[in-house]
Structure formats: C-alpha cells, structure tokens
Design a protein around this motif. Structure first.
Motif, PDB file in Angstrom:
ATOM      1  N   ILE A 271      70.169 -30.486  20.624  1.00  0.00           N
ATOM      2  CA  ILE A 271      70.518 -31.030  19.307  1.00  0.00           C
ATOM      3  C   ILE A 271      69.545 -32.141  18.926  1.00  0.00           C
ATOM      4  O   ILE A 271      69.051 -32.191  17.796  1.00  0.00           O
ATOM      5  N   ALA A 272      69.256 -33.032  19.878  1.00  0.00           N
ATOM      6  CA  ALA A 272      68.329 -34.134  19.614  1.00  0.00           C
ATOM      7  C   ALA A 272      66.940 -33.610  19.264  1.00  0.00           C
ATOM      8  O   ALA A 272      66.296 -34.105  18.327  1.00  0.00           O
ATOM      9  N   PHE A 273      66.470 -32.609  19.998  1.00  0.00           N
ATOM     10  CA  PHE A 273      65.143 -32.045  19.757  1.00  0.00           C
ATOM     11  C   PHE A 273      65.060 -31.427  18.365  1.00  0.00           C
ATOM     12  O   PHE A 273      64.085 -31.637  17.627  1.00  0.00           O
ATOM     13  N   THR A 274      66.096 -30.679  17.986  1.00  0.00           N
ATOM     14  CA  THR A 274      66.114 -30.026  16.673  1.00  0.00           C
ATOM     15  C   THR A 274      66.120 -31.048  15.541  1.00  0.00           C
ATOM     16  O   THR A 274      65.384 -30.908  14.553  1.00  0.00           O
ATOM     17  N   ILE A 304      68.854 -34.363   2.414  1.00  0.00           N
ATOM     18  CA  ILE A 304      68.545 -33.566   3.615  1.00  0.00           C
ATOM     19  C   ILE A 304      67.908 -34.451   4.680  1.00  0.00           C
ATOM     20  O   ILE A 304      68.245 -34.373   5.871  1.00  0.00           O
ATOM     21  N   TRP A 305      66.991 -35.311   4.246  1.00  0.00           N
ATOM     22  CA  TRP A 305      66.339 -36.244   5.172  1.00  0.00           C
ATOM     23  C   TRP A 305      67.379 -37.184   5.779  1.00  0.00           C
ATOM     24  O   TRP A 305      67.344 -37.464   6.987  1.00  0.00           O
ATOM     25  N   GLY A 306      68.306 -37.658   4.949  1.00  0.00           N
ATOM     26  CA  GLY A 306      69.367 -38.526   5.441  1.00  0.00           C
ATOM     27  C   GLY A 306      70.225 -37.857   6.500  1.00  0.00           C
ATOM     28  O   GLY A 306      70.691 -38.502   7.450  1.00  0.00           O
ATOM     29  N   LEU A 307      70.455 -36.555   6.348  1.00  0.00           N
ATOM     30  CA  LEU A 307      71.201 -35.787   7.354  1.00  0.00           C
ATOM     31  C   LEU A 307      70.409 -35.658   8.656  1.00  0.00           C
ATOM     32  O   LEU A 307      70.953 -35.835   9.749  1.00  0.00           O
ATOM     33  N   ALA A 308      69.119 -35.351   8.536  1.00  0.00           N
ATOM     34  CA  ALA A 308      68.296 -35.076   9.716  1.00  0.00           C
ATOM     35  C   ALA A 308      67.976 -36.323  10.516  1.00  0.00           C
ATOM     36  O   ALA A 308      67.927 -36.284  11.752  1.00  0.00           O
ATOM     37  N   VAL A 309      67.790 -37.444   9.840  1.00  0.00           N
ATOM     38  CA  VAL A 309      67.256 -38.639  10.492  1.00  0.00           C
ATOM     39  C   VAL A 309      68.246 -39.284  11.462  1.00  0.00           C
ATOM     40  O   VAL A 309      67.844 -40.063  12.330  1.00  0.00           O
ATOM     41  N   THR A 310      69.533 -38.962  11.353  1.00  0.00           N
ATOM     42  CA  THR A 310      70.540 -39.609  12.197  1.00  0.00           C
ATOM     43  C   THR A 310      71.151 -38.695  13.249  1.00  0.00           C
ATOM     44  O   THR A 310      71.751 -39.182  14.213  1.00  0.00           O
ATOM     45  N   ALA A 311      71.042 -37.384  13.094  1.00  0.00           N
ATOM     46  CA  ALA A 311      71.787 -36.454  13.944  1.00  0.00           C
ATOM     47  C   ALA A 311      71.456 -36.603  15.427  1.00  0.00           C
ATOM     48  O   ALA A 311      72.282 -36.311  16.294  1.00  0.00           O
ATOM     49  N   ASP A 312      70.231 -37.061  15.733  1.00  0.00           N
ATOM     50  CA  ASP A 312      69.832 -37.187  17.133  1.00  0.00           C
ATOM     51  C   ASP A 312      70.287 -38.486  17.782  1.00  0.00           C
ATOM     52  O   ASP A 312      70.306 -38.603  19.011  1.00  0.00           O
ATOM     53  N   SER A 313      70.687 -39.469  16.987  1.00  0.00           N
ATOM     54  CA  SER A 313      71.008 -40.784  17.536  1.00  0.00           C
ATOM     55  C   SER A 313      72.136 -40.746  18.572  1.00  0.00           C
ATOM     56  O   SER A 313      71.975 -41.258  19.687  1.00  0.00           O
ATOM     57  N   PRO A 314      73.311 -40.157  18.267  1.00  0.00           N
ATOM     58  CA  PRO A 314      74.362 -40.121  19.289  1.00  0.00           C
ATOM     59  C   PRO A 314      73.997 -39.248  20.482  1.00  0.00           C
ATOM     60  O   PRO A 314      74.472 -39.479  21.594  1.00  0.00           O
ATOM     61  N   MET A 315      73.125 -38.255  20.266  1.00  0.00           N
ATOM     62  CA  MET A 315      72.720 -37.398  21.374  1.00  0.00           C
ATOM     63  C   MET A 315      71.850 -38.178  22.363  1.00  0.00           C
ATOM     64  O   MET A 315      71.997 -38.044  23.581  1.00  0.00           O
ATOM     65  N   ALA A 377      58.760 -36.603  24.613  1.00  0.00           N
ATOM     66  CA  ALA A 377      59.608 -37.218  25.640  1.00  0.00           C
ATOM     67  C   ALA A 377      60.887 -36.419  25.845  1.00  0.00           C
ATOM     68  O   ALA A 377      61.319 -36.194  26.985  1.00  0.00           O
ATOM     69  N   THR A 378      61.493 -35.956  24.761  1.00  0.00           N
ATOM     70  CA  THR A 378      62.754 -35.208  24.857  1.00  0.00           C
ATOM     71  C   THR A 378      62.566 -33.907  25.619  1.00  0.00           C
ATOM     72  O   THR A 378      63.435 -33.495  26.393  1.00  0.00           O
ATOM     73  N   ALA A 379      61.438 -33.257  25.410  1.00  0.00           N
ATOM     74  CA  ALA A 379      61.171 -31.982  26.096  1.00  0.00           C
ATOM     75  C   ALA A 379      61.098 -32.164  27.613  1.00  0.00           C
ATOM     76  O   ALA A 379      61.317 -31.205  28.364  1.00  0.00           O
ATOM     77  N   ARG A 380      60.826 -33.382  28.074  1.00  0.00           N
ATOM     78  CA  ARG A 380      60.684 -33.636  29.517  1.00  0.00           C
ATOM     79  C   ARG A 380      62.014 -33.941  30.214  1.00  0.00           C
ATOM     80  O   ARG A 380      62.042 -34.068  31.441  1.00  0.00           O
ATOM     81  N   ILE A 381      63.075 -34.100  29.434  1.00  0.00           N
ATOM     82  CA  ILE A 381      64.380 -34.378  30.042  1.00  0.00           C
ATOM     83  C   ILE A 381      64.849 -33.119  30.775  1.00  0.00           C
ATOM     84  O   ILE A 381      64.917 -32.041  30.193  1.00  0.00           O
ATOM     85  N   LYS A 382      65.182 -33.267  32.043  1.00  0.00           N
ATOM     86  CA  LYS A 382      65.674 -32.138  32.823  1.00  0.00           C
ATOM     87  C   LYS A 382      67.171 -32.023  32.650  1.00  0.00           C
ATOM     88  O   LYS A 382      67.927 -32.970  32.909  1.00  0.00           O
ATOM     89  N   THR A 383      67.618 -30.864  32.167  1.00  0.00           N
ATOM     90  CA  THR A 383      69.037 -30.635  31.927  1.00  0.00           C
ATOM     91  C   THR A 383      69.774 -30.577  33.259  1.00  0.00           C
ATOM     92  O   THR A 383      69.344 -29.891  34.188  1.00  0.00           O
TER      93      THR A 383
END
Length: 385
Positions: A271-274, A304-315, A377-383
């Motif tokens: 979700i954060a990456f997207t 739309i920008w307002g929606l996208a810019v915050t969605a990753d914060s809680p993730m 950086a996000t791509a390097r997080i190991k799930t």
C-alpha cells in the motif's frame, strides 16, 4: 475496548487542529502585523521546528515509554492549546508569533507520536487499520482550521484560534479520562539515550524510516502551499480558498482510513509503495495540470493528489512500529517523526525560496524527489511471514 480506537481518533483530530491554525488565519495575521506573503513558509516551519525539538527531547528522555502516555498526551494538549491561543493576543510582534507557533509545535510532540504509541499499546494485531484511522484523524485535524475559517468568515479571525484551542483541551481530557495504559505497553524503566541510535541498526526499521522520510519531503510542503496553488488558479473567478484548502487536505483522511482497512488483506508495504508512486506521479504531472486554464480540472487533480499524498503515512508508521524494539516503541516512533519533520522544513523553505522566481505551476516538480527515493527504500523492506 470498543470505545478505545474511536476515542483516540477523536482526541487526535481535536488536538492536531492546532497544527495549521496559524495558516488558516494567515491573511488576517499578515494584515495585522504587516507580514510579507513569504511568511507562510516561516509560519509553517516554526511549528515544524518546534515539533522537531520537542520530539528530540521526548525521544532522548524516552518520555513516551517512561511515563503514562495518557498523562503525557493531556499535559501536552493543555500547554499546546495555551501557545495556540496566544496568537490572538493584541500588540503582537512578528517574532512573538513565530515563538508561539514554535511552542505549539513543541508540545504537539506529546500528541501525535504519543497518540500512535497509545494505539500501538492497544492494537498489536490490526495495527495498520488502527494507525490508518489515527493518521486520518491527523489529516482531518490539520485541515480543520481552514474549514473553521471558511464557515466563520463573518466573525473575527480570533474565533478560529479560540475554537482550535478549546477543542485541543477537550481532546486531551478524552484521552486522560477514557484511555488507561494499554495492555501491550512495555514501560522503559531506565533512562536510555542509546535507544535513539540503536533503532537504526535494525534493517527493516531503517528502510521503513527512509521510506517515510521520502513521503514527508512531499507531504507538508504540498499542504502548506495548497492555498498558494488555489490563489494562482482562481484568476478572476471567486474561489473559497479556505473551503477548498480544507477539502484538498481533508480528503487525505479518507485514503488513510481506507488504507488502514485494506491493510488487513494487503501488506502495508504494498500500500505504501503504491501511494508513493501515485503521489510522485502527481508531482511530475503538476506543471502540465496546473497550467490548464480550467480551474475545475485543476481542483479534481488536487483532490486526487490530496488522496495519494497521505495514504502511505499510516502504513509507514505501521512498518516502523512493527520493526521497532518493543521496549522503545514509543521512542522509535518519536525519533522517526522528529527526523521526518526536519525534512519537511527543508522542502517548505526550498519552495518558499523558489516561489520568488519560479511560476507556481513549476514549483512542485522538486517534491517528486522524496517519493522517488522513498520508493527505493520501501522496496528493500523484507516482508515478515
């Protein structure tokens, strides 16, 4: 237990309304104190600097781990509301205004990250959903002063200041009386300043933090300059700047909540990456869209920008909390917040400087740098399985 999350969310919303209270009444403050238009960046940065200093001190003293988070939240809300109310004092100098905003930001360090700490102490499972609602409350709280100013335009501007201070006091009282220490709280019994440095030795924590830093490079600079964009696109048309500022910022609260709900079935990393990819795209498209002469199209783009810019914060907050040592979870969240908000000052002041010589539509290309680095950086997080 059912009342815990709604209470934390409501209290966070009420208290974080202090964040942009100064921005919402900036035209009146500017006229009263004869301030230049560039003061928007300084006013926002004063809050951010105060928050950074506060979070550094809170982190180094491990306050959120050593003391009852509910008490820390209440005391911080009371003092922050006082500093906020001081903006309505008569015969104020410009430097005093910055000092009051600094004080407000300092004690917001005992509200926002401590609120996340309280949620983490209650919701070990489903933390992504909980933080989604919590960060959504922050977004709505940040936007709320603009709405207050819009609907109270016929009243003196001081009304918005008094209203946000009273709401913050109410939020602090809600936490203190209704939210005891959580069952998953692990209090720190000793002063441990080394926790400030040790947390970054955890690879997943470090990658999550760096992803968050990229997100923060864009977020508050975008929020702070939303009114500037709206003024630039309004032209000869009448546009309720305060109302649209509220809407464009507040819509991010929806994406935070939705992201939190989706995180029950979709990994927070994805979700954060997207979301980072979408907001980076908005930054890159901004010169084209902001030059379109039709304000309606631009407003849709900004929503739309307002929606996208915050969605990753809680993730990112979820990823940081899950990868932080349990005994220093509150300190770890505070550290990341402190450094993240330090980055916001750089981006805000950079836009403030560039605005003197670069047309508004081209200002926001530089903001894409943060999300693009954050994606790496996000791509390097190991799930974790």
């Amino acid at each position: 237990m059912k009342h815990i999350l709604p209470t934390i969310v409501i209290a966070q919303f009420l208290c974080t309304s202090l964040w942009f209270a100064g921005n919402a009444v900036l035209p009146e403050l500017a006229a009263s104190l004869q301030l230049p238009a560039s003061y928007l960046g300084h006013l926002t940065s004063a809050v951010q600097i105060g928050f950074i200093v506060g979070t550094l001190i809170f982190a180094m003293l491990t306050i959120a781990d050593k003391f009852s988070p509910s008490k820390v939240f209440l005391i911080s809300a009371l003092i922050a509301s006082i500093f906020n109310g001081m903006m309505a004092l008569q015969s104020m100098e410009a430097w005093q205004l910055l000092l009051y905003r600094f004080g407000t930001g300092f004690f917001l360090a005992g509200i926002y990250p401590v609120g996340m700490k309280i949620a983490a102490d209650y919701f070990e499972k489903g933390l992504g959903q909980s933080l989604g609602f919590l960060v959504g409350a922050l977004v709505l709280g940040t936007a709320f002063p603009h709405l207050v100013r819009s609907v109270t335009d016929a009243f003196p501007w001081e009304f918005a200041i008094y209203a946000t201070s009273i709401l913050a006091v109410l939020g602090g009282l809600l936490i203190y009386f209704l939210i005891p220490d959580g069952p998953f709280r692990t209090p720190a019994t000793k002063f441990n300043p080394s926790a400030f440095f040790k947390v970054f030795q955890v690879k997943n924590f470090r990658h999550a933090a760096f992803g968050y830093f990229g997100h923060m490079w864009e977020l508050y600079a975008f929020w702070a300059f939303v009114p500037v964009i709206l003024i630039a696109i309004s032209g000869n048309q009448e546009l309720d700047i305060s109302f649209w500022s509220f809407l464009i910022i507040a819509v991010g609260g929806i994406s935070c909540a939705l992201g939190g709900i989706i995180s029950k079935v979709v990994p927070p990393k994805k979700i954060a990456f997207t979301a980072l990819a979408l907001s980076a795209t908005c930054c890159l498209l901004s010169p084209l869209v902001l030059n379109i002469p039709n304000p309606s199209i631009v407003l849709i783009f900004l929503l739309i920008w307002g929606l996208a810019v915050t969605a990753d914060s809680p993730m990112f907050s979820t990823l940081v909390a899950k990868n932080a040592p349990s005994a220093s979870k509150g300190t770890s969240l505070t550290i990341v917040n402190s450094l993240g908000f330090g980055i916001t000052i750089l981006s805000i002041q950079l836009l403030n400087f560039m605005a003197r010589s670069i047309p508004t539509p081209y200002l926001f290309l530089i903001l894409a740098l943060g999300p693009l680095l954050g994606l790496i950086a996000t791509a390097r997080i190991k799930t974790q399985h």
